[in-house]
Design a protein around this motif. Sequence first.
Motif, short mmCIF file in Angstrom:
data_model
loop_
_atom_site.label_atom_id
_atom_site.label_comp_id
_atom_site.label_asym_id
_atom_site.label_seq_id
_atom_site.Cartn_x
_atom_site.Cartn_y
_atom_site.Cartn_z
N ASP A 1 -3.85 5.45 -7.08
CA ASP A 1 -4.63 4.86 -8.23
C ASP A 1 -5.99 4.60 -7.85
O ASP A 1 -6.95 5.18 -8.55
CB ASP A 1 -4.01 3.50 -8.50
CG ASP A 1 -2.72 3.97 -9.36
OD1 ASP A 1 -2.40 5.04 -9.57
OD2 ASP A 1 -1.79 2.98 -9.81
N LEU A 2 -6.29 4.23 -6.60
CA LEU A 2 -7.76 3.93 -6.48
C LEU A 2 -8.46 4.84 -6.07
O LEU A 2 -9.60 4.99 -6.17
CB LEU A 2 -7.72 2.56 -5.32
CG LEU A 2 -7.55 1.22 -5.46
CD1 LEU A 2 -7.86 0.11 -4.90
CD2 LEU A 2 -8.08 0.92 -7.15
N THR B 1 -0.84 -3.21 2.42
CA THR B 1 -1.57 -4.51 1.88
C THR B 1 -0.63 -5.59 1.84
O THR B 1 0.63 -5.41 1.52
CB THR B 1 -2.41 -4.14 0.66
OG1 THR B 1 -1.79 -3.88 -0.41
CG2 THR B 1 -3.59 -3.09 0.90
N GLU C 1 2.29 -3.85 -0.48
CA GLU C 1 2.24 -2.40 -0.88
C GLU C 1 2.08 -1.58 0.05
O GLU C 1 1.14 -1.55 1.21
CB GLU C 1 0.80 -2.21 -1.75
CG GLU C 1 0.57 -0.61 -2.40
CD GLU C 1 1.62 -0.45 -3.50
OE1 GLU C 1 2.47 0.36 -3.36
OE2 GLU C 1 1.91 -1.42 -4.44
N SER D 1 0.36 -14.24 -4.56
CA SER D 1 -0.11 -14.77 -5.83
C SER D 1 -0.10 -16.41 -5.99
O SER D 1 -0.62 -17.12 -6.56
CB SER D 1 0.90 -14.41 -6.78
OG SER D 1 2.38 -14.66 -6.51
N GLY E 1 -1.07 1.11 0.15
CA GLY E 1 -1.98 0.40 -0.82
C GLY E 1 -3.50 0.47 -0.32
O GLY E 1 -3.79 1.28 0.33
N ALA F 1 -11.49 -4.21 -6.00
CA ALA F 1 -10.24 -3.76 -6.48
C ALA F 1 -8.94 -3.79 -5.52
O ALA F 1 -9.57 -3.47 -4.14
CB ALA F 1 -10.13 -2.33 -7.32
N VAL F 2 -7.83 -4.02 -5.56
CA VAL F 2 -6.67 -3.87 -4.74
C VAL F 2 -5.71 -3.06 -5.61
O VAL F 2 -5.41 -3.58 -6.69
CB VAL F 2 -6.17 -5.08 -4.31
CG1 VAL F 2 -5.05 -5.26 -3.34
CG2 VAL F 2 -7.19 -6.04 -3.67
N GLY F 3 -5.03 -2.35 -5.01
CA GLY F 3 -3.88 -1.59 -5.91
C GLY F 3 -3.11 -0.62 -4.97
O GLY F 3 -3.37 -0.59 -3.70
N THR F 4 -2.82 0.47 -5.46
CA THR F 4 -2.18 1.74 -4.64
C THR F 4 -3.11 2.54 -4.25
O THR F 4 -4.22 2.76 -5.07
CB THR F 4 -0.98 2.50 -5.52
OG1 THR F 4 -1.84 3.03 -6.43
CG2 THR F 4 -0.13 1.42 -5.87
N THR G 1 2.76 -10.08 -2.46
CA THR G 1 2.75 -8.73 -2.94
C THR G 1 2.44 -7.85 -1.89
O THR G 1 1.36 -7.95 -1.07
CB THR G 1 1.80 -8.70 -3.91
OG1 THR G 1 1.98 -9.69 -4.95
CG2 THR G 1 1.87 -7.26 -4.49
#
Length: 426
Positions: free
Chosen positions: A47-48, A9, A27, A13, A30, A41-44, A25
């Motif tokens: 985690d998701l 991803t 990942e 910012s 991601g 949501a956006v993350g690893t 950013t």
Amino acid sequence: MANLLLGQTLGYSSDPFYDGPAAATIERRGAVLVDGGRIQAVGTADDLRAAHPQAQVHDYGEALISPGFIDAHIHYPQTAMIASWGKRLIDWLNSYTFPEEMRLEDPAYAQAVAGTCMDLMLDHGTTTVASYCTVAPQSVTALFEAAQARGMRVLGGKTCMDRNAPEGLRDTAQSAYDQSKALLEQWHGTDRISYVITPRFAPTSTPEQLEALGSLWAEHPSCLMQTHISEQHEEIAWVKELFPEARDYLDVYERFGLLGAGGLYGHAIYLTERERARIRETGAALVHCPTSNTFIGSGLFDMAGLKAEGQRIGLATDIGGGSNFSMLRTMAAAYEIGQLRGTALHPSYLWWLATAGSAQALGLGDTIGRLAPGYEADLNVVDLASTPVIAQRHAQAKDFWEALFPTIMMGDDRAIRATWVGGKPR
């Protein structure tokens, strides 16, 4: 059911032109959670997946999940005559553009062209376009209906011309106002559609028509206004002949109420210092059309200088003056023009222009163009090793930007592995 997209991803910012590549950013493994047409949501990936075990998983491996590309300036009626040979701007309009645009008087033909154009855009990972239509109201209806059928966010409007165009493509000051107003009232804010007040450019409108459209914009300030400015020297000289009282090209628009924060000014290659300062003061946006500028021989846009001044800038194919539907090819052309002006645009700058930068130019920077919760889920998934030549260069990359850059320079629709529109896979 929620959908969970897995892959690399790329988010921002802030604007990398000011904060450098660190504004991005990245990942490597991601995930993006999509539900209800929006990014939730956006993350690893780990985690998701753990947080949303019921989501339907779409694992794209090492492909890049990105906001869908945003093409800030096209002429969808010119789809069928893209890559027409050998003319400068004014001759090109008379030889190719105007005859083709007259064909869109036929609603069935307009529907076919609009559908083809929108499908080609989606094939190339472009999920939002801002388009000029023709003088015919049915050409606007065709575009908006094609967008509705595909769930796309589209901006557009009736192109207004009451002089210096064939009789079949001319309206009047009054009919331009009346028809634009009727279309605006019918379509603006419906589904994902925005109406844009659209004088083609100063030479094809009388002062009376420009004044009428300026009045319409004042009555409907939530709409954008799009036009062209300072694309070629011959055009600028023509504007001076037609409007000798104006200080410069931009002053023509300002005199008739067609300069403001919702203004989109395509090309903008030969702006004077006064024009640049005035555009910045009003918060208007410029749209860079690099493949068009090289194809028609217009000139070299001053991306570095304009961004350093704080200008808002979007990126666009400008089909059919532009020679390709691909925003990847458009980024590559912007890079090449930057090189000719002595500035190598970092890949992070180019990707920003094609996503968040164009969203900001269109006044949609809080709605589309970023991977962030709450944003509309218009996405593309980009294979960074889509062809043998790209794959061999990708294999030598030492970091993410080196891995991305070959796709910018050599990629095409084969690089687009998937396109999501409004939270749904196409």
